[in-house]
Design an enzyme around this catalytic site. Structure first.
Site, short mmCIF file in Angstrom:
data_model
loop_
_atom_site.label_atom_id
_atom_site.label_comp_id
_atom_site.label_asym_id
_atom_site.label_seq_id
_atom_site.Cartn_x
_atom_site.Cartn_y
_atom_site.Cartn_z
CB CYS A 34 18.51 -7.81 -23.62
SG CYS A 34 17.34 -6.72 -24.63
CG ASP A 36 24.40 -8.49 -24.27
OD1 ASP A 36 25.18 -8.96 -23.62
OD2 ASP A 36 24.13 -9.08 -25.45
CB CYS A 59 27.60 -12.58 -24.18
SG CYS A 59 27.54 -11.75 -25.69
CB CYS A 103 27.59 -8.84 -29.45
SG CYS A 103 26.54 -10.13 -28.57
#
Length: 142
Positions: A34, A36, A59, A103
């Site tokens: 992904c 992250d 991110c 996140c």
């Protein structure tokens, strides 16, 4: 996509970046596929988190939530750190765009994973204290 000033501040100048070579607990969450990945390091003395550092590959929102989460748990008891929710992190950052809320879940999970590691190192089963840790989940779309 609009980010709050606090998100931009924590992204541009993240707090507590790095690692703790003598950490009492280390937790890594996320998924390389992904993009992250969050690794959190904790120093714990007498039930209090005396220091917290993180390394996040991801991110800007993932970096900002890591920075804010470590700020929020430093100096707190383990019990209070376990109550840290992704909602509290998002509110402390004055909100996140809906597409980036996942996140903040990583930040909450990284704290719990590091605390679970701390308990395992003490020879204590972390599950009754920390709760079940999520399995590798499917990738979220960015």
């Amino acid at each position: 996509m609009l980010y709050s000033d606090k998100v931009l501040e924590h992204f541009s100048n993240p707090h507590n970046v790095g690692d703790l070579p003598d950490a009492d607990g280390v937790g890594e969450v996320g998924n390389a596929k992904c993009g992250d990945i969050m690794k959190m390091y904790l120093k714990i003395k007498d039930g209090v988190i005396t220091d917290a550092k993180f390394k996040t590959f991801g991110c800007g929102a993932a970096i900002a939530t890591s920075s804010m989460a470590t700020d929020m748990i430093k100096g707190s008891t383990i019990e209070d750190a376990l109550k840290l929710s992704n909602q509290a992190v998002v509110e402390a950052l004055d909100g996140l765009p809906a597409s980036k809320i996942h996140c903040s879940v990583l930040a909450e999970q990284a704290v719990k994973a590091a605390l679970a590691d701390y308990y395992r190192r003490q020879g204590v089963d972390p599950t009754p204290i920390v709760g079940p840790l999520p399995e590798e989940d499917a990738c979220h779309l960015h």
